[in-house]
Write a protein that holds these residues in place. Structure first.
Motif, mmCIF file in Angstrom:
data_model
loop_
_atom_site.group_PDB
_atom_site.id
_atom_site.type_symbol
_atom_site.label_atom_id
_atom_site.label_comp_id
_atom_site.label_asym_id
_atom_site.label_seq_id
_atom_site.Cartn_x
_atom_site.Cartn_y
_atom_site.Cartn_z
ATOM 1 N N LYS A 46 0.857 -1.183 0.000
ATOM 2 C CA LYS A 46 0.000 0.000 0.000
ATOM 3 C C LYS A 46 0.894 1.234 0.000
ATOM 4 O O LYS A 46 1.785 1.371 0.848
ATOM 5 C CB LYS A 46 -0.899 0.000 1.244
ATOM 6 C CG LYS A 46 -2.089 0.907 1.147
ATOM 7 C CD LYS A 46 -3.062 0.459 0.061
ATOM 8 C CE LYS A 46 -4.366 1.217 0.093
ATOM 9 N NZ LYS A 46 -5.182 0.850 1.259
ATOM 10 N N ILE A 47 0.690 2.102 -0.980
ATOM 11 C CA ILE A 47 1.477 3.334 -1.108
ATOM 12 C C ILE A 47 0.552 4.512 -0.840
ATOM 13 O O ILE A 47 -0.443 4.722 -1.548
ATOM 14 C CB ILE A 47 2.113 3.448 -2.500
ATOM 15 C CG1 ILE A 47 2.992 2.225 -2.775
ATOM 16 C CG2 ILE A 47 2.927 4.726 -2.605
ATOM 17 C CD1 ILE A 47 3.553 2.189 -4.177
ATOM 18 N N ILE A 48 0.856 5.273 0.204
ATOM 19 C CA ILE A 48 0.035 6.421 0.621
ATOM 20 C C ILE A 48 0.837 7.689 0.385
ATOM 21 O O ILE A 48 2.029 7.752 0.691
ATOM 22 C CB ILE A 48 -0.366 6.291 2.102
ATOM 23 C CG1 ILE A 48 -1.094 4.958 2.342
ATOM 24 C CG2 ILE A 48 -1.235 7.466 2.530
ATOM 25 C CD1 ILE A 48 -1.292 4.629 3.794
ATOM 26 N N ARG A 49 0.209 8.695 -0.151
ATOM 27 C CA ARG A 49 0.880 9.965 -0.426
ATOM 28 C C ARG A 49 0.024 11.090 0.149
ATOM 29 O O ARG A 49 -1.191 11.153 -0.110
ATOM 30 C CB ARG A 49 1.072 10.158 -1.924
ATOM 31 C CG ARG A 49 1.847 11.437 -2.288
ATOM 32 C CD ARG A 49 1.808 11.663 -3.786
ATOM 33 N NE ARG A 49 2.439 10.563 -4.513
ATOM 34 C CZ ARG A 49 3.728 10.540 -4.848
ATOM 35 N NH1 ARG A 49 4.506 11.556 -4.530
ATOM 36 N NH2 ARG A 49 4.211 9.517 -5.515
ATOM 37 N N ASP A 50 0.645 11.982 0.947
ATOM 38 C CA ASP A 50 -0.106 13.118 1.480
ATOM 39 C C ASP A 50 -0.024 14.289 0.518
ATOM 40 O O ASP A 50 0.629 14.219 -0.536
ATOM 41 C CB ASP A 50 0.372 13.492 2.884
ATOM 42 C CG ASP A 50 1.825 13.966 2.916
ATOM 43 O OD1 ASP A 50 2.325 14.432 1.874
ATOM 44 O OD2 ASP A 50 2.465 13.882 3.976
ATOM 45 N N SER A 51 -0.680 15.384 0.871
ATOM 46 C CA SER A 51 -0.772 16.531 -0.028
ATOM 47 C C SER A 51 0.564 17.225 -0.231
ATOM 48 O O SER A 51 0.729 17.983 -1.193
ATOM 49 C CB SER A 51 -1.809 17.530 0.503
ATOM 50 O OG SER A 51 -1.459 17.958 1.809
ATOM 51 N N ARG A 52 1.541 16.983 0.642
ATOM 52 C CA ARG A 52 2.874 17.579 0.484
ATOM 53 C C ARG A 52 3.752 16.757 -0.451
ATOM 54 O O ARG A 52 4.846 17.173 -0.791
ATOM 55 C CB ARG A 52 3.562 17.694 1.847
ATOM 56 C CG ARG A 52 2.841 18.571 2.847
ATOM 57 C CD ARG A 52 3.472 18.471 4.206
ATOM 58 N NE ARG A 52 3.481 17.091 4.707
ATOM 59 C CZ ARG A 52 3.939 16.742 5.912
ATOM 60 N NH1 ARG A 52 4.434 17.671 6.723
ATOM 61 N NH2 ARG A 52 3.912 15.474 6.300
ATOM 62 N N GLY A 53 3.274 15.576 -0.828
ATOM 63 C CA GLY A 53 4.060 14.713 -1.709
ATOM 64 C C GLY A 53 4.841 13.647 -0.983
ATOM 65 O O GLY A 53 5.533 12.833 -1.618
ATOM 66 N N LYS A 54 4.748 13.605 0.344
ATOM 67 C CA LYS A 54 5.484 12.604 1.109
ATOM 68 C C LYS A 54 4.814 11.248 0.951
ATOM 69 O O LYS A 54 3.594 11.127 0.980
ATOM 70 C CB LYS A 54 5.541 12.990 2.581
ATOM 71 C CG LYS A 54 6.362 12.006 3.414
ATOM 72 C CD LYS A 54 6.481 12.452 4.864
ATOM 73 C CE LYS A 54 7.302 11.449 5.666
ATOM 74 N NZ LYS A 54 7.452 11.854 7.081
ATOM 75 N N GLU A 55 5.644 10.216 0.800
ATOM 76 C CA GLU A 55 5.137 8.873 0.584
ATOM 77 C C GLU A 55 5.296 8.008 1.826
ATOM 78 O O GLU A 55 6.269 8.129 2.567
ATOM 79 C CB GLU A 55 5.885 8.200 -0.580
ATOM 80 C CG GLU A 55 5.227 8.369 -1.913
ATOM 81 C CD GLU A 55 5.849 7.461 -2.948
ATOM 82 O OE1 GLU A 55 5.316 7.402 -4.065
ATOM 83 O OE2 GLU A 55 6.880 6.815 -2.648
ATOM 84 N N TYR A 56 4.321 7.135 2.017
ATOM 85 C CA TYR A 56 4.364 6.126 3.073
ATOM 86 C C TYR A 56 4.111 4.779 2.406
ATOM 87 O O TYR A 56 3.104 4.608 1.707
ATOM 88 C CB TYR A 56 3.307 6.387 4.142
ATOM 89 C CG TYR A 56 3.398 7.756 4.770
ATOM 90 C CD1 TYR A 56 4.052 7.950 5.980
ATOM 91 C CD2 TYR A 56 2.809 8.863 4.152
ATOM 92 C CE1 TYR A 56 4.128 9.211 6.559
ATOM 93 C CE2 TYR A 56 2.878 10.124 4.727
ATOM 94 C CZ TYR A 56 3.539 10.288 5.927
ATOM 95 O OH TYR A 56 3.609 11.533 6.497
ATOM 96 N N ILE A 57 5.000 3.816 2.627
ATOM 97 C CA ILE A 57 4.867 2.494 2.022
ATOM 98 C C ILE A 57 4.660 1.457 3.122
ATOM 99 O O ILE A 57 5.457 1.371 4.064
ATOM 100 C CB ILE A 57 6.109 2.132 1.187
ATOM 101 C CG1 ILE A 57 6.213 3.057 -0.030
ATOM 102 C CG2 ILE A 57 6.044 0.677 0.739
ATOM 103 C CD1 ILE A 57 7.418 2.782 -0.892
#
Length: 580
Positions: free
Chosen positions: A564-575
């Motif tokens: 699961k790849i999550i991206r916030d509005s600042r462009g930071k990614e969480y995998i």
């Protein structure tokens, strides 16, 4: 003026009907939904006649009314071209010719449509009244009139009358049918159908009037189904009877039929858990839509000096369930199962034995005149309703003041129970967190005392078993809960988020190369998980534990389950990588 008014009514009805369909239809507050459908009709027909009050969106309305003339003035070429088509005066004497214009033709078409639909409606109602007039009837103590019709294929109700054919149904199915139709009668559902039918006749050209009628009919079926289940009817058997009779059809208006074609939605609503309190926000949103829409339909005035008083809301309540409610044995292949039925049904066959109701549930134990109960973290609403009925039989009232589930809606995490008797009341709250199952709530009610807890061995063991199962489920889905918390944390920081997920099969299929190139996720030649440098700045987790990108690239692909790849509005990614 008539067409302008009807167009405003149609526009407002379309907006409110779509809003109800998208926001409200499948919420379990069916009584409130019934009142809201009435409010939609009242608003659609009254707002175009009521000047906007000071509290209304007057600025929006003024801007709307000022914009339309500006648009018309901005297209002089079109007006000039249209006027150029006006023919020269004719020398034909028109003194004795009828002067028809476009509005006259529209009026004639509209009235013809109203007359046609009204004629069909009156003809069908006439057939129904003729049937009621000539058929023998039997009146119950609740005022419900039962009519046996040998030609009837699908039972239905019409105001106080219930029409059915006992020869077409088994004993158990007939009991469920009569219980369902009796609920329609006791809750006066024919009034709703009459209002929807009249609106459809007047707005026959508007597809949303027809759609609104179907929404009304569906909600009435939900209300009747819920009324039958609340009286103690066994849900699965009732649904099987629905399935057995749903293929039968009827053609009479203003009637509520047991064999409605919306079977899938009805069963879905019967099995659905009660709506969360956050669903009230949807009702607020629909009221906001109504508020804003009034700017486009209400008659425009620069200043309002008088306006109508606010509408008084109508509260719809289901008929109360009295202690005189009886049981009727329902025949099955194995044995006789007692199921509660409306008292009206007993007037049809008085030879059957009336017995006191005994609900057998593993969450209820009665010993030495004391009732012991328990609500486990895996308890269903059927379990809770059975407990509430037994508590009521002991002269107390149980209310669930609050109930919360885990994000996957698999177990109860928080519960507040309030028990009230003539001699006092007790309140208990159980729960430790949003992702942790509660240990269970239990209590007892005796002749002279009541309280929470209790050491009834059977219930203590059942509670512990369900608690262990809930803990096991929570542990098995720890990664899902971690993902939920992560997204919640991002949202709490007022950062919007987007996500995409990939299963193991997608990284081995025919599009694997394309996915690796576009999304940077795939399978290496060494049968390891492969994450490209596209994700070098990502915050990485293996299941719920922090890790690095290089460590993820060392994970054997056989242990990989999903990513699961999550991206916030600042462009930071969480995998988040799910492993087996």
């Amino acid at each position: 003026m008539l067409f302008l008014y009807l167009m405003k009514v149609s526009m407002l009805l379309a907006i409110l009907t779509l809003g109800y369909r998208w926001l409200i239809q499948f919420e379990t507050f069916s009584k409130l939904n019934r009142a809201l459908l009435w409010l939609n009709v009242a608003a659609a027909w009254s707002l175009p006649l009521i000047p906007l009050a000071d509290w209304g969106p007057v600025e929006v309305q003024a801007e709307f009314h000022q914009t339309i003339p500006k648009i018309a003035e901005a297209i002089p070429v079109v007006r000039q071209e249209i006027s150029s088509f006006n023919p020269a005066p004719s020398i034909i004497n028109r003194q004795h010719l009828p002067q028809w214009n476009f509005m006259d033709v529209l009026t004639l078409i509209y009235l013809a449509g109203v007359a046609f639909t009204a004629a069909i409606f009156l003809f069908q109602v006439g057939r129904l009244i003729r049937l009621l007039w000539k058929s023998p009837s039997q009146k119950s103590t609740d005022g419900v009139i039962f009519i046996c019709d040998e030609h009837n294929t699908s039972p239905y109700s019409f105001f106080r009358w219930v029409i059915y054919n006992p020869q077409n149904h088994s004993k158990s199915t007939l009991q469920h049918i009569l219980a369902h139709e009796t609920e329609h009668v006791l809750q006066c559902h024919s009034l709703d159908l009459l209002l929807a039918e009249l609106q459809r006749i007047v707005l026959w050209f508007n597809p949303f009037a027809w759609f609104h009628q179907r929404l009304v009919q569906a909600n009435l079926e939900y209300l009747a189904d819920r009324g039958v289940l609340d009286r103690g009817c066994e849900k699965k058997e009732y649904q099987f009877d629905l399935l057995r009779t749903v293929l039968q059809n009827r053609e009479l208006p203003l009637t509520n039929s047991f064999a409605q074609s919306l079977l899938k939605k009805r069963i879905r609503m019967m099995n659905k858990k009660p709506s969360h309190y956050l669903a009230w926000g949807k009702y607020g949103l629909l009221i906001g839509i109504l508020y804003l829409s009034s700017a486009f339909v209400a008659p425009y005035t620069a200043k309002v000096t008088e306006f109508l008083p606010p509408l008084v809301g109508v509260v719809f309540e289901a008929p109360s369930q009295t202690d005189a409610q009886v049981e009727r044995p329902i025949e099955t292949k194995q044995n006789l199962i007692p199921v509660a039925a409306p008292k009206a049904i007993t007037t049809i066959d008085s030879s059957q034995t009336v017995k006191p109701e005994k609900v057998k549930s593993k969450w209820i134990v009665e010993q030495n005149g004391t009732l012991y109960y328990a609500i486990s973290p895996l308890a269903t609403w059927d379990d809770i309703n059975e407990i509430k009925k037994e508590v009521k039989r002991f002269g107390a009232e149980m209310n669930i003041n609050s109930i919360e589930y885990d994000p996957l809606q698999k177990f109860i995490t928080h519960l507040t129970v309030h028990i009230e008797t003539k001699g006092g009341s007790s309140k208990a709250t159980e729960g430790e967190g949003k992702f942790v199952p509660m240990k269970g709530e239990s209590g007892y009610i005796g002749k002279s005392q009541m309280g929470t807890g209790g050491d009834q061995p059977q219930l203590v063991k059942a509670l512990q078993d369900d608690y262990d199962k809930a803990l096991e489920f929570a542990k098995a889905h720890e990664t899902e809960y971690f993902e939920y918390r992560l997204v919640q944390k991002i949202n709490d920081e007022k950062l919007g988020s987007s996500s995409r997920g990939l299963e193991k099969g997608a990284l081995e299929g025919e599009h694997a190369a394309e996915i690796l190139s576009s999304q940077g996720v795939g399978k290496s030649k060494d049968n390891l998980l492969k994450l490209t440098s596209m994700h070098r700045d990502a915050e990485c987790y293996l299941d719920s534990q922090p890790t690095t990108l290089s460590e993820l690239n060392e994970l054997p692909f056989s242990k990989f389950k999903a990513i699961k790849i999550i991206r916030d509005s600042r462009g930071k990614e969480y995998i988040i990588v799910y492993s087996k």
